[in-house]
Design a protein around this motif. Structure first.
Motif, PDB file in Angstrom:
ATOM      1  N   TYR A 133       0.711  -1.317  -0.404  1.00  0.00           N
ATOM      2  CA  TYR A 133      -0.035  -0.104   0.007  1.00  0.00           C
ATOM      3  C   TYR A 133       1.240   1.047   0.190  1.00  0.00           C
ATOM      4  N   THR A 134       0.629   2.566  -0.442  1.00  0.00           N
ATOM      5  CA  THR A 134       1.211   3.661  -0.792  1.00  0.00           C
ATOM      6  C   THR A 134      -0.041   4.907  -0.225  1.00  0.00           C
ATOM      7  N   THR A 135       0.834   5.344   0.748  1.00  0.00           N
ATOM      8  CA  THR A 135      -0.271   6.936   0.892  1.00  0.00           C
ATOM      9  C   THR A 135       0.554   7.642   0.769  1.00  0.00           C
ATOM     10  N   ASP A 136      -0.228   8.741   1.355  1.00  0.00           N
ATOM     11  CA  ASP A 136       0.295  10.351   1.163  1.00  0.00           C
ATOM     12  C   ASP A 136       1.579  10.583   2.625  1.00  0.00           C
ATOM     13  N   GLU A 137       1.260   9.886   3.258  1.00  0.00           N
ATOM     14  CA  GLU A 137       2.386  10.118   4.383  1.00  0.00           C
ATOM     15  C   GLU A 137       3.691   9.342   4.190  1.00  0.00           C
ATOM     16  N   LYS A 138       4.800   9.419   5.184  1.00  0.00           N
ATOM     17  CA  LYS A 138       6.011   8.929   4.848  1.00  0.00           C
ATOM     18  C   LYS A 138       6.410   7.524   5.260  1.00  0.00           C
ATOM     19  N   GLU A 139       5.615   7.164   4.600  1.00  0.00           N
ATOM     20  CA  GLU A 139       5.347   5.457   5.351  1.00  0.00           C
ATOM     21  C   GLU A 139       4.840   4.239   4.455  1.00  0.00           C
ATOM     22  N   LEU A 140       5.643   3.215   4.483  1.00  0.00           N
ATOM     23  CA  LEU A 140       5.619   2.679   3.681  1.00  0.00           C
ATOM     24  C   LEU A 140       4.950   1.089   4.277  1.00  0.00           C
ATOM     25  N   ILE A 141       3.222   0.596   3.978  1.00  0.00           N
ATOM     26  CA  ILE A 141       2.701  -0.397   4.206  1.00  0.00           C
ATOM     27  C   ILE A 141       2.904  -1.559   3.557  1.00  0.00           C
ATOM     28  N   MET A 142       2.786  -3.023   3.561  1.00  0.00           N
ATOM     29  CA  MET A 142       3.658  -4.279   3.663  1.00  0.00           C
ATOM     30  C   MET A 142       2.191  -5.776   4.065  1.00  0.00           C
ATOM     31  N   GLU A 143       1.621  -5.983   3.053  1.00  0.00           N
ATOM     32  CA  GLU A 143       0.761  -7.027   3.924  1.00  0.00           C
ATOM     33  C   GLU A 143       1.389  -8.592   3.638  1.00  0.00           C
ATOM     34  N   PRO A 144       2.317  -9.280   3.704  1.00  0.00           N
ATOM     35  CA  PRO A 144       3.073 -11.045   2.664  1.00  0.00           C
ATOM     36  C   PRO A 144       2.019 -11.576   3.944  1.00  0.00           C
ATOM     37  N   LEU A 145       1.805 -12.640   3.003  1.00  0.00           N
ATOM     38  CA  LEU A 145       1.058 -13.999   3.491  1.00  0.00           C
ATOM     39  C   LEU A 145       2.226 -15.239   3.735  1.00  0.00           C
ATOM     40  N   MET A 146       2.562 -15.422   5.166  1.00  0.00           N
ATOM     41  CA  MET A 146       3.657 -16.377   5.799  1.00  0.00           C
ATOM     42  C   MET A 146       3.298 -17.237   6.626  1.00  0.00           C
ATOM     43  N   LYS A 147       3.743 -18.607   5.802  1.00  0.00           N
ATOM     44  CA  LYS A 147       3.582 -19.832   5.860  1.00  0.00           C
ATOM     45  C   LYS A 147       4.850 -20.530   6.762  1.00  0.00           C
ATOM     46  N   TRP A 148       5.614 -21.073   7.507  1.00  0.00           N
ATOM     47  CA  TRP A 148       7.084 -21.656   8.281  1.00  0.00           C
ATOM     48  C   TRP A 148       6.431 -23.041   9.220  1.00  0.00           C
ATOM     49  N   ALA A 149       6.880 -23.820   8.762  1.00  0.00           N
ATOM     50  CA  ALA A 149       6.831 -24.484   8.938  1.00  0.00           C
ATOM     51  C   ALA A 149       8.327 -25.081   9.760  1.00  0.00           C
ATOM     52  N   GLY A 150       8.839 -24.594  10.947  1.00  0.00           N
ATOM     53  CA  GLY A 150       9.929 -25.125  10.837  1.00  0.00           C
ATOM     54  C   GLY A 150      10.191 -26.351  11.539  1.00  0.00           C
ATOM     55  N   ASN A 151      11.994 -26.194  12.187  1.00  0.00           N
ATOM     56  CA  ASN A 151      11.713 -26.664  13.195  1.00  0.00           C
ATOM     57  C   ASN A 151      12.440 -26.527  14.421  1.00  0.00           C
ATOM     58  N   GLN A 173       4.807 -24.929  13.324  1.00  0.00           N
ATOM     59  CA  GLN A 173       3.868 -24.323  12.210  1.00  0.00           C
ATOM     60  C   GLN A 173       3.409 -22.724  11.927  1.00  0.00           C
ATOM     61  N   VAL A 174       3.201 -22.144  11.613  1.00  0.00           N
ATOM     62  CA  VAL A 174       2.693 -20.597  12.009  1.00  0.00           C
ATOM     63  C   VAL A 174       1.645 -20.682  10.601  1.00  0.00           C
ATOM     64  N   PHE A 175       0.522 -19.686  10.131  1.00  0.00           N
ATOM     65  CA  PHE A 175       0.211 -19.592   8.363  1.00  0.00           C
ATOM     66  C   PHE A 175       0.101 -17.675   9.204  1.00  0.00           C
ATOM     67  N   PRO A 203      -3.741 -15.618  13.887  1.00  0.00           N
ATOM     68  CA  PRO A 203      -2.738 -16.425  13.257  1.00  0.00           C
ATOM     69  C   PRO A 203      -2.988 -18.068  13.394  1.00  0.00           C
ATOM     70  N   HIS A 204      -3.064 -19.184  12.561  1.00  0.00           N
ATOM     71  CA  HIS A 204      -2.532 -20.349  12.230  1.00  0.00           C
ATOM     72  C   HIS A 204      -1.142 -20.594  13.019  1.00  0.00           C
ATOM     73  N   VAL A 205      -1.931 -21.187  14.728  1.00  0.00           N
ATOM     74  CA  VAL A 205       0.129 -21.876  15.453  1.00  0.00           C
ATOM     75  C   VAL A 205      -0.735 -22.769  15.220  1.00  0.00           C
ATOM     76  N   ASP A 206       0.315 -24.361  15.503  1.00  0.00           N
ATOM     77  CA  ASP A 206       0.859 -25.143  16.022  1.00  0.00           C
ATOM     78  C   ASP A 206       1.728 -25.781  16.070  1.00  0.00           C
ATOM     79  N   PHE A 207       2.144 -26.267  17.045  1.00  0.00           N
ATOM     80  CA  PHE A 207       3.538 -26.870  17.440  1.00  0.00           C
ATOM     81  C   PHE A 207       3.456 -27.998  18.788  1.00  0.00           C
ATOM     82  N   ILE A 230      -2.597 -19.365  23.359  1.00  0.00           N
ATOM     83  CA  ILE A 230      -2.270 -18.834  22.852  1.00  0.00           C
ATOM     84  C   ILE A 230      -2.155 -18.031  21.594  1.00  0.00           C
ATOM     85  N   LYS A 231      -3.272 -18.317  20.504  1.00  0.00           N
ATOM     86  CA  LYS A 231      -3.851 -17.409  19.348  1.00  0.00           C
ATOM     87  C   LYS A 231      -4.611 -15.819  20.716  1.00  0.00           C
TER      88      LYS A 231
END
Length: 538
Positions: A133-151, A173-175, A203-207, A230-231
């Motif tokens: 997203y871009t706005t008229d202010e001095k900022e940058l807005i991002m919305e990523p979709l993250m998936k992490w199945a880690g160890n 696991q975090v979505f 968030p979806h959290v499984d562990f 936790i959620k």
């Protein structure tokens, strides 16, 4: 008889099997079922979204939604740098968690909670897409979709009532869909002062959770209870509009905004060199602060005078008194041709005592290069009076939230006037017929200022500010801003080209104190320009 029956049974099995295979082969070859249709082959691009989702359950968001950008490059970057990101993220997590734990443990009568082990494992997260997203202010807005199945290997040691217990988190696991805001944007690396992270949904959290080495999640009902707790706790802390703030740098220092005013009174010069054919000179003085893009200030011209007196006052905005210097140069005015520089010198602002006036007499030099042998020759002297007045603490922005607030005008501003600050942020969709190398040109009260040139860019970003000290509010004044393009070649046919302009009445900024808007450029098809105006009063 037994032998004969056995032989007959084998013979009957062999004959029956052979006859069955022959009949089956005949039916398969010569009889086609009537209810079977030929398969339909169709390119994926012609399939509807519902069919695609049934065929590929893990379609990336950048395919399903055109608002999302593809992030293969980011995933590759994270994969290569994950061992280093792991350490940096864990270090940041420890620093963030420490005050939160210190605040919470007294409520539950716990002695201590410490990370015995904290690493995120060898499997990095992946990003399925990102919306910006871009706005008229001095900022940058991002919305990523993250998936992490880690160890990861996260072991937390808890001490209470003289006992010690360890809790280990495994198979995480975090979505999540976080909103990451970088603000304010500043002209110093890494180009933003703070990071704000919010969650747009739970968030979806499984562990897995091991307590004292045993799998605690195998206890009936505990898995769902812990997951929901936790959620809810994470959502309570960081669900939008709440946010986790990570300070990167002090925005007031990064922006290098005004920190004071330098008052200069040009008194006189003595024993100047003769430059004219008739044995005289027409001197005037130029004043400029180093590292400042504003044009030099000038005294009046004293005609045919080698010992001129001016007694003229000037006020110059200071952004960094530790590094900036006041450059003073005397020129010989010429009606035709280039004005000759008669001599120059400089005053380092760090040598000035704040709020104490100081009279300085400078020996004029050929140049500011200390190794220039021409500096040994006498070129006269220049006497000035300087006074540096730093702003008080309440006149400076104290945090990122204050960066958009209106600062007070510096001390010494006329009581009935103020400081007009014009910031040319950026332009969009500007295009010339012959070339597009845009720069912004503004005219206010007959004075012209220009931004830097940006080559071959239809969406230039300047972020340059211009200041005007005024004796009275500009209620009836207008600001003219034009976007022009200059040829990058030495062409005489189309050296400059107008890409559009705006004519802004300043009465609104006097009333509202601050305006930050995008204006449609006149004489441009789709061009727009973002201009921020501030009226700062004492």
């Amino acid at each position: 008889m037994g032998i004969l029956s056995t032989i007959a049974s084998f013979f009957g099995f062999g004959v029956g099997t052979s006859i069955g295979l022959v009949i089956g082969y005949y039916l398969f070859i010569y009889f086609q079922p009537t209810d079977v249709k030929d398969p339909m082959i169709q390119p994926l691009v012609e399939q509807d979204s519902k069919t695609l989702q049934q065929m590929l359950t893990e379609i990336p968001s950048w395919i399903k939604n055109p608002d999302f950008d593809r992030l293969d490059w980011l995933n590759k970057f994270i994969e290569y740098t994950w061992p280093y990101l792991d350490k940096a993220i864990c270090k940041t997590a420890r620093s963030i968690a420490k005050p939160i734990i210190a605040e919470q443990i007294p409520k539950y009568k716990i002695d201590s909670v410490e990370f015995e082990e904290l690493n995120l494992g060898s499997l990095p997260p992946t990003f399925q897409g990102m919306k910006v997203y871009t706005t008229d202010e001095k900022e940058l807005i991002m919305e990523p979709l993250m998936k992490w199945a880690g160890n990861p290997n996260i072991i937390v040691a808890i001490k209470a009532f003289g006992l010690r217990a360890t809790v280990q988190v495994v198979d995480l696991q975090v979505f999540a869909a976080p909103r990451i805001t970088l603000k304010p944007l500043v002209p110093s690396f890494p180009c933003f002062a703070n990071i704000y992270v919010s969650l747009m949904e739970k968030p979806h959290v499984d562990f897995g959770l091991k307590l004292l080495g045993a799998d605690a999640m195998s206890i009936p009902g505990l898995y769902r209870i812990v997951q929901e707790i936790i959620k809810d706790q994470v959502a309570k802390l960081y669900l939008w509009p709440k946010a986790l703030e990570v300070r990167i740098m002090d925005p007031t220092k990064a922006m290098k905004g005004p920190v004071g005013i330098l008052h200069v009174k040009v008194l006189r010069a003595e024993k100047l060199r003769k430059k004219d054919l008739l044995g005289s000179s027409d001197p005037y003085v130029k004043l400029k602060i180093s590292e400042d893009k504003l044009p030099s200030k000038k005294t009046t011209v004293k005609y045919k005078n080698l010992n001129p007196e001016w007694n003229e006052d000037f006020s110059i905005v200071v952004k960094d008194p530790e590094s900036q210097v006041l450059e003073l140069s005397i020129y010989d005015w010429e009606q035709i041709g280039k004005h000759d520089r008669m001599g120059t010198n400089a005053i380092e602002l760090k040598d000035l005592t704040p709020d104490e006036p100081k009279v300085v007499t400078l020996n004029l030099l050929k140049s500011l290069d200390p190794n220039d042998p021409e500096n040994e020759k006498s070129r006269g002297q220049l006497t000035v009076e300087v006074l540096y007045k730093p702003f008080s603490e309440d006149e400076l922005p104290q945090s990122a939230e204050d960066s958009n607030a209106i600062e007070k005008a510096p001390e010494g501003t006329p009581a009935s006037g103020g400081l007009l600050v014009i910031t040319i942020h950026e332009a969009e969709d500007v295009e010339g017929k012959h070339h597009t190398n845009p720069y912004a040109r503004l005219i206010f009260k007959g004075e012209e200022r220009k931004t830097k040139h940006v080559k071959k860019n239809r969406d230039p970003r300047w972020g340059e500010s211009f200041q005007f000290m005024l004796e009275e509010p500009p209620t009836n004044e207008r600001l003219y801003v034009e976007v022009q393009s200059a040829s990058s070649k030495l062409g005489l046919l189309h050296p400059k080209e107008s890409l559009g302009y705006v004519d802004i009445k300043l009465s609104d900024v006097v009333t509202n104190k601050r305006i930050n808007e995008k204006y449609h450029l006149i004489d441009s098809r789709n061009g727009r320009i973002q201009i921020e105006l501030q009226w700062r009063t004492p």
